[in-house]
Motif scaffolding. Structure first.
Motif, mmCIF file in Angstrom:
data_model
loop_
_atom_site.group_PDB
_atom_site.id
_atom_site.type_symbol
_atom_site.label_atom_id
_atom_site.label_comp_id
_atom_site.label_asym_id
_atom_site.label_seq_id
_atom_site.Cartn_x
_atom_site.Cartn_y
_atom_site.Cartn_z
ATOM 1 N N PRO A 53 18.874 -87.598 49.010
ATOM 2 C CA PRO A 53 17.706 -88.836 49.539
ATOM 3 C C PRO A 53 17.953 -88.544 51.035
ATOM 4 O O PRO A 53 18.956 -88.248 51.685
ATOM 5 C CB PRO A 53 18.401 -90.095 49.133
ATOM 6 C CG PRO A 53 19.811 -89.835 48.809
ATOM 7 C CD PRO A 53 20.089 -88.383 48.411
ATOM 8 N N ASP A 54 16.838 -89.079 51.592
ATOM 9 C CA ASP A 54 16.738 -89.080 53.062
ATOM 10 C C ASP A 54 17.688 -89.966 53.417
ATOM 11 O O ASP A 54 18.226 -91.161 52.847
ATOM 12 C CB ASP A 54 15.324 -89.643 53.885
ATOM 13 C CG ASP A 54 14.463 -88.243 53.393
ATOM 14 O OD1 ASP A 54 14.577 -87.232 53.413
ATOM 15 O OD2 ASP A 54 13.203 -88.817 52.934
ATOM 16 N N GLY A 55 18.362 -89.994 54.783
ATOM 17 C CA GLY A 55 19.178 -90.726 55.190
ATOM 18 C C GLY A 55 20.607 -90.505 55.273
ATOM 19 O O GLY A 55 21.512 -91.150 55.782
ATOM 20 N N LEU A 56 20.875 -89.250 54.675
ATOM 21 C CA LEU A 56 22.436 -88.979 54.740
ATOM 22 C C LEU A 56 22.724 -87.929 55.949
ATOM 23 O O LEU A 56 21.805 -86.927 56.175
ATOM 24 C CB LEU A 56 22.543 -88.054 53.436
ATOM 25 C CG LEU A 56 22.670 -88.865 51.888
ATOM 26 C CD1 LEU A 56 22.994 -87.764 50.899
ATOM 27 C CD2 LEU A 56 23.431 -89.906 52.184
ATOM 28 N N ALA A 57 23.708 -88.170 56.350
ATOM 29 C CA ALA A 57 24.090 -87.565 57.668
ATOM 30 C C ALA A 57 24.885 -86.300 57.367
ATOM 31 O O ALA A 57 24.698 -85.285 58.169
ATOM 32 C CB ALA A 57 24.944 -88.536 58.471
ATOM 33 N N SER A 58 25.520 -86.292 56.427
ATOM 34 C CA SER A 58 26.349 -85.284 55.722
ATOM 35 C C SER A 58 26.450 -85.210 54.237
ATOM 36 O O SER A 58 26.677 -86.145 53.854
ATOM 37 C CB SER A 58 27.872 -84.884 56.619
ATOM 38 O OG SER A 58 28.383 -86.109 56.035
ATOM 39 N N VAL A 59 26.603 -84.042 53.836
ATOM 40 C CA VAL A 59 26.666 -83.687 52.182
ATOM 41 C C VAL A 59 27.706 -82.481 52.320
ATOM 42 O O VAL A 59 27.525 -81.461 52.827
ATOM 43 C CB VAL A 59 25.558 -83.418 51.299
ATOM 44 C CG1 VAL A 59 25.738 -82.921 50.308
ATOM 45 C CG2 VAL A 59 24.623 -84.590 51.788
ATOM 46 N N SER A 60 28.904 -82.642 51.525
ATOM 47 C CA SER A 60 29.752 -81.592 51.418
ATOM 48 C C SER A 60 30.346 -81.560 50.018
ATOM 49 O O SER A 60 31.060 -82.278 49.439
ATOM 50 C CB SER A 60 30.991 -81.791 52.237
ATOM 51 O OG SER A 60 30.657 -81.726 53.465
ATOM 52 N N PRO A 61 29.553 -80.530 49.124
ATOM 53 C CA PRO A 61 30.111 -80.495 47.652
ATOM 54 C C PRO A 61 31.478 -79.955 47.526
ATOM 55 O O PRO A 61 32.006 -79.408 48.371
ATOM 56 C CB PRO A 61 29.095 -79.261 47.430
ATOM 57 C CG PRO A 61 27.739 -79.215 48.244
ATOM 58 C CD PRO A 61 28.577 -79.746 49.725
ATOM 59 N N SER A 62 32.156 -80.510 46.615
ATOM 60 C CA SER A 62 33.329 -80.309 46.124
ATOM 61 C C SER A 62 33.725 -78.932 45.336
ATOM 62 O O SER A 62 33.119 -78.908 44.385
ATOM 63 C CB SER A 62 34.133 -81.382 45.367
ATOM 64 O OG SER A 62 33.907 -82.781 45.971
ATOM 65 N N VAL A 63 34.758 -78.206 45.901
ATOM 66 C CA VAL A 63 34.825 -77.097 45.189
ATOM 67 C C VAL A 63 35.599 -77.293 43.970
ATOM 68 O O VAL A 63 36.376 -78.101 43.740
ATOM 69 C CB VAL A 63 35.822 -76.126 46.034
ATOM 70 C CG1 VAL A 63 36.151 -74.942 45.447
ATOM 71 C CG2 VAL A 63 35.272 -75.600 47.378
ATOM 72 N N ASP A 64 34.893 -76.503 42.885
ATOM 73 C CA ASP A 64 35.209 -76.665 41.418
ATOM 74 C C ASP A 64 35.314 -75.523 40.877
ATOM 75 O O ASP A 64 34.335 -74.584 40.940
ATOM 76 C CB ASP A 64 34.410 -77.685 40.863
ATOM 77 C CG ASP A 64 34.979 -78.306 39.283
ATOM 78 O OD1 ASP A 64 35.660 -77.437 38.695
ATOM 79 O OD2 ASP A 64 34.891 -79.462 38.954
ATOM 80 N N SER A 65 36.364 -75.048 40.241
ATOM 81 C CA SER A 65 36.518 -73.678 39.663
ATOM 82 C C SER A 65 35.593 -73.475 38.329
ATOM 83 O O SER A 65 35.414 -72.444 37.858
ATOM 84 C CB SER A 65 37.875 -73.480 39.082
ATOM 85 O OG SER A 65 38.509 -74.362 38.153
ATOM 86 N N GLY A 66 34.981 -74.976 37.618
ATOM 87 C CA GLY A 66 34.355 -74.654 36.619
ATOM 88 C C GLY A 66 32.764 -74.734 36.935
ATOM 89 O O GLY A 66 31.680 -74.401 35.933
#
Length: 220
Positions: free
Chosen positions: A65-78
């Motif tokens: 959505p609009d309004g997020l200052a940062s997004v960091s996806p979590s590393v996942d082996s799956g």
């Protein structure tokens, strides 16, 4: 189908969903927690316990959505992770592709850390395209004012924005001030209790004096 933040509204207001059916009303892609603190980083987990009909899930494409200052996806082996950014450099979509397709009767989950910016709305929706070996589900519907989200056929995961730590600190300050006032009142004490205490002290001193005089008379 590819979603952008600017295209979500058009999808929601369209004539219908291309692949989602009313039979999916009891299923959805959920998100936890269901609230975010303003200007604080929080890890969101998107989970599902179904596929497309009986077809295993191969990918989740989540639109920010609009309004997020940062997004960091979590590393996942799956999951393999692909990030797409908009012209402003901010993360626009995150696609998680399952290394091994998730059977429709098993739970799958992906996560990311997000931080709302100052211009974030009070409610943040994360439209999800669930892609399966056969077919896809588009979880993009938003409840209108007065509408129960549980009545939607394909609701988008939604989180609410709440007050951050600054307000919490103010609250602690108020609590501390209240506690100080209580302590002060306790120190001051109830007037009656103070009077009784003082009277008891005077009586005790008087008794001691009488005892001393009596002792001296007996000694002489």
């Amino acid at each position: 189908m590819s979603f952008t933040r600017r295209g979500v509204l058009a999808v929601i207001l369209g004539t219908g969903l291309a692949v989602a059916a009313p039979s999916l009303a009891s299923a959805h892609v959920g998100v936890t927690p269901d609230s975010l603190a303003a200007d604080e980083a929080t890890v969101l987990t998107f989970s599902f316990t179904h596929g497309c009909e009986n077809s295993p899930t191969t990918a989740l494409r989540i639109t920010m959505p609009d309004g997020l200052a940062s997004v960091s996806p979590s590393v996942d082996s799956g999951w393999d992770i692909a990030v797409e950014r908009g012209d402003d450099g901010l993360v626009d979509t995150v696609t998680y592709t399952a290394v091994t397709p998730v059977p429709s009767d098993l739970r799958g989950a992906v996560s990311m850390q997000v931080r709302p910016g100052e211009d974030a709305a009070e409610t943040l929706a994360f439209p999800v395209e669930q892609i399966c070996e056969t077919g896809a589900n588009e979880w993009v519907e938003l409840a209108e004012d007065g509408e129960d989200p549980h009545d939607l056929d394909a609701p988008a995961p939604v989180v609410a924005l709440v007050a951050g730590e600054s307000d919490g600190e103010d609250g602690h300050g108020e609590h501390a001030a209240s506690g100080s006032a209580t302590d002060a009142e306790a120190a001051t004490g109830d007037p009656l209790a103070v009077a009784l205490g003082a009277g008891g002290l005077v009586a005790g001193v008087a008794g001691l004096i009488v005892a001393i005089l009596a002792y001296r008379r007996r000694s002489s």
